[in-house]
Design an enzyme around this catalytic site. Structure first.
Site, PDB file in Angstrom:
ATOM      1  N   ASP A 169      23.586 -53.631   2.069  1.00  0.00           N
ATOM      2  CA  ASP A 169      24.369 -53.122   0.940  1.00  0.00           C
ATOM      3  C   ASP A 169      24.992 -54.309   0.230  1.00  0.00           C
ATOM      4  OD1 ASP A 169      25.950 -51.326  -0.763  1.00  0.00           O
ATOM      5  OD2 ASP A 169      25.518 -49.819   0.757  1.00  0.00           O
ATOM      6  N   HIS A 229      22.576 -51.634  -4.912  1.00  0.00           N
ATOM      7  CA  HIS A 229      23.328 -52.003  -3.698  1.00  0.00           C
ATOM      8  C   HIS A 229      22.711 -53.238  -3.036  1.00  0.00           C
ATOM      9  CE1 HIS A 229      26.259 -48.789  -3.660  1.00  0.00           C
ATOM     10  NE2 HIS A 229      25.315 -47.873  -3.819  1.00  0.00           N
ATOM     11  N   ASP A 292      19.814 -45.013  -4.232  1.00  0.00           N
ATOM     12  CA  ASP A 292      20.970 -44.379  -4.877  1.00  0.00           C
ATOM     13  C   ASP A 292      21.726 -45.373  -5.751  1.00  0.00           C
ATOM     14  OD1 ASP A 292      21.636 -45.772  -2.478  1.00  0.00           O
ATOM     15  OD2 ASP A 292      23.650 -44.925  -2.558  1.00  0.00           O
ATOM     16  N   GLU A 293      22.486 -44.810  -6.672  1.00  0.00           N
ATOM     17  CA  GLU A 293      23.499 -45.537  -7.430  1.00  0.00           C
ATOM     18  C   GLU A 293      23.001 -46.876  -7.975  1.00  0.00           C
ATOM     19  OE1 GLU A 293      27.485 -43.776  -5.267  1.00  0.00           O
ATOM     20  OE2 GLU A 293      26.579 -45.538  -4.359  1.00  0.00           O
ATOM     21  N   TYR A 384      30.018 -35.544   4.728  1.00  0.00           N
ATOM     22  CA  TYR A 384      30.492 -36.921   4.569  1.00  0.00           C
ATOM     23  C   TYR A 384      31.708 -37.168   5.460  1.00  0.00           C
ATOM     24  CZ  TYR A 384      27.256 -38.967   1.314  1.00  0.00           C
ATOM     25  OH  TYR A 384      26.130 -39.527   0.767  1.00  0.00           O
ATOM     26  N   PHE A 385      31.496 -37.963   6.500  1.00  0.00           N
ATOM     27  CA  PHE A 385      32.536 -38.183   7.498  1.00  0.00           C
ATOM     28  C   PHE A 385      33.550 -39.238   7.059  1.00  0.00           C
ATOM     29  CE2 PHE A 385      29.329 -35.924   9.777  1.00  0.00           C
ATOM     30  CZ  PHE A 385      30.015 -35.176  10.708  1.00  0.00           C
ATOM     31  N   TRP A 433      30.231 -43.538   5.965  1.00  0.00           N
ATOM     32  CA  TRP A 433      30.435 -44.716   5.110  1.00  0.00           C
ATOM     33  C   TRP A 433      31.742 -45.350   5.537  1.00  0.00           C
ATOM     34  CZ3 TRP A 433      26.186 -45.926   2.627  1.00  0.00           C
ATOM     35  CH2 TRP A 433      25.274 -44.912   2.310  1.00  0.00           C
TER      36      TRP A 433
HETATM   37  C1  ACM Z   1      25.480 -42.379  -1.026  1.00  0.00           C
HETATM   38  O1  ACM Z   1      26.446 -41.815  -0.508  1.00  0.00           O
HETATM   39  N1  ACM Z   1      25.672 -43.307  -1.966  1.00  0.00           N
HETATM   40  C2  ACM Z   1      24.127 -42.059  -0.661  1.00  0.00           C
END
Ligand code: ACM
Ligand code: ZN
Length: 500
Positions: A169, A229, A292-293, A384-385, A433
């Site tokens: 990342d 990322h 992503d993103e 999402y933890f 995350w």
């Molecule tokens: C993500 O939560 N950016 C996949």
């Protein structure tokens, strides 16, 4: 049936339980045997069961036995199914299934162990979903191999089977590379208050994690992020960006405009070399390429990216991303692997071979499943933890709040899907995350006990799920987690045994 099931304090709830009268109390030395296999070496599942028994109750003694044994494992070699049958009688235990099934049954046996013994019962069980995963971001914070092993044990103890390892990342590159050692010397480290912070997993570390996962029949899915990322990699290789840099490994969170240049052949040479190393290291079926993103800001102004759009007959930068990801998918397919990506890979056209991880809600998952692609559900609304579980001000966490009962109520198969499309929902995954989790204790605190709820969503038949029953079973399950040394949030109060 339901009455007897609620008397069995197991999480996740098994498909079928018959509670019997009586109890099996462990003798002073518990003998464990695998039927029909030579015992020159300790069988991996016997070793695992032994490790878990000792971890849950240090006073329990066990040994591997050749003939007479109180715990007998009967291996069915002709199946890879995770189904198992567990019979606990007053004089001992018979556990049967494939190797993977016996590992799932061993986890159930540990969950049922209470005060040195077990209630007599017969359990016949199999998972609802094939994909029962946990993801871990090791880039925002880095955790050594012994912590990864703690997560693998939690995954296996909850009869889950997939570990998605987020290895690159903006804030760090965490995988050893023989071809590009600068990824380890430069990209693995960022500035934190004037000190380098970071680390990476050597090839030996990865092999050790894979061995540990294999013993638990957990598939490890490595993730290398692209095209976005990518700042940590670009800090070492600025020539792979559109502007040429220079860059530093990010020491703040966010989404950064500098991404891999989609117009330079050196980008693809680099990424294919990295993916070839990944394929070599990881034996699993899937490789995750992120996706992503990825802002298109730099691509819009980059002559190389614009030339690529022309050369490939594409319309815009979204299609350029789709072309980029497809190219990686073709490469992985040529190596015998399946490509996974976050749901942004739907934008500009979904590559034919892709499996989609639906995170921005469930729409991406629905669309992909309707197009005939496999899907893993991990929406921010439930899975999402890093989102807070409580209102307590001490609790770290990002963005919104996902209390455990919200997660427990999650149904991974969207109602709008017909039976044919629903078959493409492989299962469900929790994502960790770690921007706000500098210590491993915080990681455990944020995932437990919500992970227990997720395991039941993933494993148990939907019609047996029942919040009240789960809440009751959770009290005994928390004792298991406590005696095994895990940190968790008590659902009714902040667990104050460690400083947040
Ligand atoms: C993500 O939560 N950016 C996949
Ligand atoms: Zn470019």
């Amino acid at each position: 049936m339901t009455d007897t099931i609620s008397d069995i304090a197991l999480i996740p709830l098994p498909q079928n339980v018959k509670l019997k009268a009586g109890r099996f109390n462990a003798p002073s030395v518990l003998r464990i045997r695998v039927e029909g296999t030579p015992t020159d070496d300790l069988h991996p599942t016997v070793a695992l069961l032994g490790q878990w028994l000792s971890q849950k109750d240090a006073s329990l003694q066990w040994e591997s036995a050749q003939e007479a044994a109180e715990i007998q494992l009967s291996l069915e070699h002709d199946t890879s199914s995770e189904a198992y049958r567990l019979e606990i009688r007053a004089d001992g235990v018979i556990l049967s299934g494939s190797e993977a099934g016996c590992v799932r049954g061993a986890a159930a046996l540990i969950g049922l162990l209470d005060q040195g013994g077990w209630p007599c019962c017969v359990i016949e069980d199999a998972p609802r979903f094939a994909w029962r995963g946990m993801h871990l971001d090791v880039c925002r914070h880095f955790y050594p191999v012994d912590r990864i092993k703690r997560l693998l044990d939690l995954i296996a103890l909850h009869r889950m089977n997939t570990f998605h390892w987020h290895l690159s990342d903006d804030q760090g590159w965490r995988l050893a590379s023989k071809a590009y050692p600068a990824l380890n010397d430069v990209s693995a480290w960022r500035d934190r208050d004037g000190q380098p912070y970071g680390g990476y997993y050597t090839q030996e570390d990865v092999a050790e994690v894979l061995r540990y996962a294999q013993q638990r029949h957990i598939e490890v899915v490595p993730e290398i992020e692209m095209p976005g990322h990518a700042l940590a990699a670009l800090a070492a290789f600025p020539e792979l960006s559109c502007s040429g840099g220079p860059f530093e490994v990010a020491n703040t969170c966010g989404i950064f405009d500098d991404v891999y240049c989609a117009g330079k052949s050196s980008t693809f040479q680099f990424l294919e070399t990295i993916l070839a190393e990944v394929v070599e290291l990881f034996p699993g079926r899937y490789v995750h390429i992120g996706g992503d993103e990825c802002p298109k800001t730099r691509w819009k102004d980059c002559p190389d990216c614009q030339a690529q759009i022309k050369a490939q007959g594409l319309q815009d930068e979204d299609q350029l991303q789709s072309w980029f990801v497809s190219r990686m998918g073709d490469f992985l397919q040529s190596k015998g692997k399946r490509m996974l990506g976050w749901d942004e890979i739907l934008e500009g056209g979904l590559p034919a071979s892709a499996t989609v991880m639906s995170w921005r809600g469930i729409e991406g998952g629905i669309k992909a499943a309707q197009m005939g692609h496999d899907v893993v559900m991990s929406p921010t609304t439930h899975c999402y933890f890093d989102y807070r579980q409580s209102e307590e001000p001490e609790e770290p966490g990002n963005l919104g709040r996902i209390p455990i009962d919200t997660l427990y109520a999650y149904e991974p198969i969207p109602e709008v899907l017909n039976a044919e499309s629903a078959r493409h929902i492989l299962g469900v995954q929790g994502n960790i995350w770690t921007e706000r989790m500098p210590t491993w204790k915080l990681v455990e605190y944020m995932i437990l006990p919500r992970m227990c709820a997720l395991s039941e969503v993933a494993w148990s038949p939907a019609d047996l799920r029942d919040w009240k029953g789960f809440e009751q079973r959770l009290m005994q399950h928390l004792n298991t987690l406590k005696s095994m040394g895990y940190t968790y949030r008590h659902p009714e109060r902040l667990h104050r045994e460690f400083p947040l």
